[in-house]
Design a protein around this motif. Structure first.
Motif, PDB file in Angstrom:
ATOM      1  N   ARG A   1     -10.129  13.926 -12.005  1.00  0.00           N
ATOM      2  CA  ARG A   1     -11.727  14.314 -12.212  1.00  0.00           C
ATOM      3  C   ARG A   1     -12.337  12.271 -12.418  1.00  0.00           C
ATOM      4  O   ARG A   1     -12.959  11.870 -12.937  1.00  0.00           O
ATOM      5  N   THR A   2     -10.715  10.876 -12.413  1.00  0.00           N
ATOM      6  CA  THR A   2     -10.807  10.142 -12.720  1.00  0.00           C
ATOM      7  C   THR A   2     -10.939   9.237 -11.627  1.00  0.00           C
ATOM      8  O   THR A   2     -10.756   8.889  -9.988  1.00  0.00           O
ATOM      9  N   PRO A   3     -12.703   8.321 -10.936  1.00  0.00           N
ATOM     10  CA  PRO A   3     -12.655   7.592  -9.878  1.00  0.00           C
ATOM     11  C   PRO A   3     -11.932   7.111  -9.705  1.00  0.00           C
ATOM     12  O   PRO A   3     -11.421   5.939 -10.825  1.00  0.00           O
ATOM     13  N   ILE A   4     -11.452   6.725  -8.615  1.00  0.00           N
ATOM     14  CA  ILE A   4     -10.067   5.917  -7.932  1.00  0.00           C
ATOM     15  C   ILE A   4     -10.300   4.840  -6.860  1.00  0.00           C
ATOM     16  O   ILE A   4     -10.885   5.371  -5.745  1.00  0.00           O
ATOM     17  N   LEU A   5     -10.487   3.596  -6.885  1.00  0.00           N
ATOM     18  CA  LEU A   5     -10.569   2.585  -5.806  1.00  0.00           C
ATOM     19  C   LEU A   5      -9.317   2.357  -5.904  1.00  0.00           C
ATOM     20  O   LEU A   5      -8.386   2.007  -6.336  1.00  0.00           O
ATOM     21  N   ILE A   6      -8.648   2.603  -4.135  1.00  0.00           N
ATOM     22  CA  ILE A   6      -6.823   2.720  -3.400  1.00  0.00           C
ATOM     23  C   ILE A   6      -6.839   0.991  -2.315  1.00  0.00           C
ATOM     24  O   ILE A   6      -8.388   1.061  -1.855  1.00  0.00           O
ATOM     25  N   MET A   7      -6.508   0.620  -2.976  1.00  0.00           N
ATOM     26  CA  MET A   7      -6.115  -1.054  -2.011  1.00  0.00           C
ATOM     27  C   MET A   7      -4.671  -1.104  -1.561  1.00  0.00           C
ATOM     28  O   MET A   7      -3.760  -1.567  -2.601  1.00  0.00           O
ATOM     29  N   HIS A   8      -4.801  -1.551  -0.651  1.00  0.00           N
ATOM     30  CA  HIS A   8      -3.120  -1.546   0.117  1.00  0.00           C
ATOM     31  C   HIS A   8      -3.651  -2.414   0.877  1.00  0.00           C
ATOM     32  O   HIS A   8      -4.386  -3.053   2.078  1.00  0.00           O
ATOM     33  N   GLY A   9      -2.006  -3.371   1.139  1.00  0.00           N
ATOM     34  CA  GLY A   9      -1.639  -4.609   2.260  1.00  0.00           C
ATOM     35  C   GLY A   9      -1.742  -3.439   3.163  1.00  0.00           C
ATOM     36  O   GLY A   9      -0.292  -2.351   3.485  1.00  0.00           O
ATOM     37  N   LYS A  10      -1.699  -3.936   4.988  1.00  0.00           N
ATOM     38  CA  LYS A  10      -1.225  -3.210   5.719  1.00  0.00           C
ATOM     39  C   LYS A  10      -0.061  -3.249   6.271  1.00  0.00           C
ATOM     40  O   LYS A  10       0.483  -2.738   6.665  1.00  0.00           O
ATOM     41  N   GLU A  11       0.387  -3.969   5.878  1.00  0.00           N
ATOM     42  CA  GLU A  11       2.025  -5.180   6.488  1.00  0.00           C
ATOM     43  C   GLU A  11       2.527  -4.659   5.511  1.00  0.00           C
ATOM     44  O   GLU A  11       3.597  -5.296   5.512  1.00  0.00           O
ATOM     45  N   ASP A  12       2.527  -3.834   4.417  1.00  0.00           N
ATOM     46  CA  ASP A  12       3.076  -3.734   3.063  1.00  0.00           C
ATOM     47  C   ASP A  12       4.544  -3.010   3.497  1.00  0.00           C
ATOM     48  O   ASP A  12       4.756  -1.919   4.095  1.00  0.00           O
ATOM     49  N   THR A  13       6.076  -3.905   3.460  1.00  0.00           N
ATOM     50  CA  THR A  13       7.019  -3.320   4.166  1.00  0.00           C
ATOM     51  C   THR A  13       8.166  -2.217   2.453  1.00  0.00           C
ATOM     52  O   THR A  13       8.137  -2.089   2.603  1.00  0.00           O
ATOM     53  N   ARG A  14       7.050  -2.905   1.117  1.00  0.00           N
ATOM     54  CA  ARG A  14       8.149  -2.356   0.163  1.00  0.00           C
ATOM     55  C   ARG A  14       7.380  -0.738  -0.675  1.00  0.00           C
ATOM     56  O   ARG A  14       7.670   0.208  -1.036  1.00  0.00           O
ATOM     57  N   VAL A  15       5.894  -0.681  -0.095  1.00  0.00           N
ATOM     58  CA  VAL A  15       5.641   0.690  -1.006  1.00  0.00           C
ATOM     59  C   VAL A  15       4.399   0.432   0.363  1.00  0.00           C
ATOM     60  O   VAL A  15       3.217   0.125   0.883  1.00  0.00           O
ATOM     61  N   HIS A  16       4.727   1.246   1.374  1.00  0.00           N
ATOM     62  CA  HIS A  16       4.151   1.200   2.919  1.00  0.00           C
ATOM     63  C   HIS A  16       2.896   1.723   2.751  1.00  0.00           C
ATOM     64  O   HIS A  16       1.993   2.684   1.355  1.00  0.00           O
ATOM     65  N   PRO A  17       1.677   2.062   3.142  1.00  0.00           N
ATOM     66  CA  PRO A  17      -0.054   2.142   3.229  1.00  0.00           C
ATOM     67  C   PRO A  17      -0.204   3.586   3.498  1.00  0.00           C
ATOM     68  O   PRO A  17      -0.759   4.104   2.948  1.00  0.00           O
TER      69      PRO A  17
END
Length: 668
Positions: free
Chosen positions: A583-599
């Motif tokens: 119930r918590t509004p969440i904005l998710i952001m991510h680098g498209k070329e991330d190899t550590r934590v995949h998008p």
């Protein structure tokens, strides 16, 4: 009389200090800082590099610019300025060396300049980029790290459409190369093969190279399977230095007898923070020289053959001490609480030490430590003297199981006791990391900007953080999202009990493992947080293991188990498992070329939340960015979205997601 009164009033007005002003988000992400410093053999002449980020909306996209200065006493001399990019500056005699790609260079090469000035001269170039280098004591030899020449057939085949990639099997090793600069034809000779070389340095007093190697070029082996070894100039192994787990910096004493190494205590130690000294006169016998240190060693530098200077982070503070080899006893050179030291530089036989350090009032600057007295050398951002500085302090609180924890609180700029404020909790990644009580302003945590908007900020060092010894840093192992994230809620409750925070207006944010915490706070712990901003975070611990480039490290120092050993546990410790509760509004952001934590980790959580449709959710992807935004435009965009999300849900009382577009075009 009136004239005299006017003169008095004018004089008094001129004597008043300028009114403090607010900082902008653009200023937050474009502060200058000193990112490296070296000390000449005389202990007086120093050189440093200053980073200048690009100007948003004006400069084209790209990395930051750098400038090189020398400093002697109070005299600073600019050597390289303007829109330049270079790295790894070092002294050798009266010469400055550095790596750069200049003019018609196809690859990064080694250059040198006389400390008296003049044009830079190319010393060594290669068929590929030079990553790092070392110069022998007599200046005759240069050792460097680089890859072999790229296969021309590969590019030819690619033009014909043959672009198949064999995942994790097409290793392109980085080798150690040796150059004799006193022969007629300077030709680099490859001295290592079939292993990844992660560092190279000359051993004083002998024709040997110290190299850190790993069996493959994979990041995981860099983290968990590397070792230091000595080889001769022909590449023949001489000896190794026994260790296990993560390795950090290593440096020989000036006479080449002792090797000091920052390393892990064991294979399961999350971070390299122990200090070991190997004695080569005793068959590389290893001694743990700070066995009971309840902190983490960050840097080392030899000042004498038998005196090692070390920098440690303990709690939210830092300290610099001198260790003697005879008795293995330390004495304090820089006490905790002065500044947050980042690294140190010393010259053999010289007293003074260079210290790069920051504080709550300024980013990383250069200081000189002489006879336990600090002298500031640089002021990269004089305009910061006009910026309003919010109150910042370290607090302690107890977790629900009685464990004492630390965190850093930043109060709203116009703080009034008795008023309850909205809170932004910023959770560090790792979790083998920690916050120090210094400059915390980043694009992901614009401290002064948020404080002047009426927010309190909290930076918790939850269990599993570094800075408090090995035992504390292991407390979060085999307990994903367990007590470690309960510590965050306990910290929030403590701030509420202090009367500082409105319990209904708490936001959570962070990157990587901090992004995991932000996702957990928005799902499993949704009742505690009114807004969340997740960055390059984890949402599914089962698929995370199968898509990351550090699976070996995850098992050894985080999970201490494999997903197939307890599938349900891994699932239940994943935010997607609790998505329906969210119930918590969440904005998710991510680098498209991330190899550590995949998008895909962000995509999974977005799809789950979007499908059940019970909470505002938005996913923002950054092309060209990896595990963290490096370019200034992407950083500014991130900061704007972060602050808009927190303002909208914590202050304005928004129920739906705010407009997704930001007015970037208005600034062109």
């Amino acid at each position: 009389m009136l004239r005299r009164l006017s003169l008095v009033l004018l004089t008094a007005t001129l004597a008043l200090p300028a009114m403090a002003r607010d900082i902008s988000l653009t200023e937050t992400i474009t502060v200058r800082s000193v990112n490296s410093a070296v000390l000449a053999a005389d202990g007086q002449l120093a050189a440093y590099t200053q980073v200048t980020p690009r100007t948003p909306y004006k400069d084209d996209d790209g990395g930051s610019y750098q400038a090189l200065y020398t400093v002697l006493g109070d005299t600073k001399v600019p050597f390289i300025t303007g829109k330049e990019s270079f790295s790894q500056v070092s002294f050798h005699g009266q010469t400055l060396y550095f790596l750069a790609k200049r003019g018609d260079d196809k690859h990064t090469s080694l250059y040198r300049m006389a400390t008296t000035g003049g044009e830079a001269q190319k010393v060594v170039s290669h068929v590929n980029n030079i990553y790092s280098y070392s110069i022998s004591a007599d200046g005759r030899y240069v050792a460097f790290r680089a890859q072999t020449k790229a296969d021309e057939n590969k590019s030819k085949l690619a033009k014909k459409g043959f672009r198949a990639e064999i995942y994790e099997e097409q290793h392109v090793f980085t080798h150690a190369w040796l150059v004799d600069t006193q022969v007629d034809t300077v030709e680099p000779v490859q001295v290592t093969d079939n292993q990844q070389v992660l560092s190279v340095a000359f051993r004083p007093g002998s024709e040997q190279l110290l190299v850190r190697t790993a069996p493959t070029a994979l990041v995981d082996d860099n983290y968990m399977s590397s070792q230091y070894q000595l080889i001769d100039y022909a590449g023949k192994p001489v000896s190794t230095f026994a260790s296990e787990g993560k390795l950090g910096k290593a440096e020989f004493s000036p006479d080449g007898r002792y090797l000091a190494v920052i390393a892990a205590a064991d294979y399961n130690d999350p971070a390299s923070g122990r200090l070991y000294v190997y004695d080569t006169s005793k068959n590389n016998e290893r001694k743990d020289v700070l066995p009971d240190y309840q902190g983490h060693v960050q840097d080392i530098a030899w000042r004498k053959n038998d005196e090692l200077i070390w920098l440690g982070h303990r709690g939210t503070q830092s300290e610099v001490q001198a260790l003697t080899m005879q008795w293995f006893e330390s004495r304090t050179l820089l006490e905790p609480g002065k500044l947050i030291a980042v690294d140190i530089e010393a010259a053999p036989g010289q007293n003074d030490i260079l210290v790069r350090a920051h504080s709550a009032e300024h980013p990383t600057e250069l200081f000189r430590l002489s006879n336990q007295q600090l002298q500031r050398v640089t002021d990269s951002n004089p305009w910061l003297a006009d910026i309003t500085q919010p109150r910042q302090e370290t607090i302690t609180y107890k977790a629900r199981d009685g464990l004492e924890l630390e965190g850093i609180v930043v109060y709203p700029t116009d703080y009034k006791k008795g008023t309850k404020y909205p809170l932004i909790m910023v959770v560090h990644g790792g979790p083998e990391a920690h916050y120090s009580d210094g400059w915390l302003d980043r694009y992901g945590s614009p401290v002064k900007y948020a404080a002047q908007q009426g927010f309190a900020l909290f930076f918790p060092n939850y269990r599993g953080s570094t800075g408090r010894g090995v035992e504390f840093s292991k407390l979060g192992q085999n307990d994903y999202a367990g007590k470690e994230f309960d510590d965050l809620v306990d910290g929030k409750n403590h701030l509420v009990e202090m009367g500082l925070v409105d319990a209904k207006k708490v936001g959570i944010t962070g990157g990587s493992y901090g992004g995991f915490a932000s996702a957990w706070g928005a799902t499993a712990q949704t009742e505690h947080f009114a807004a969340s901003v997740m960055f390059v975070g984890i949402s599914d611990n089962i698929s995370k293991f199968g898509t990351t480039d550090i699976a070996k490290e995850m098992h050894a120092v985080h999970a201490r188990s494999y997903p197939w050993e307890k599938w349900q546990w891994y699932l239940e410790r994943s935010p997607i498992y609790h998505a329906e509760k969210a119930r918590t509004p969440i904005l998710i952001m991510h680098g498209k070329e991330d190899t550590r934590v995949h998008p895909s980790q962000s995509m999974e959580l977005y799809r789950y939340l979007k499908t059940h449709g019970k909470v505002p959710v938005r996913l923002v992807l950054y092309p060209g960015e990896g595990h963290g935004n490096r370019r200034v435009a992407a950083q500014l965009d991130y900061s704007m979205r972060l602050m808009r999300w927190m303002q909208h849900f914590l202050v304005d009382g928004g129920k739906e997601a705010p407009a997704h577009e930001l007015p970037h075009a208005d600034n062109l």
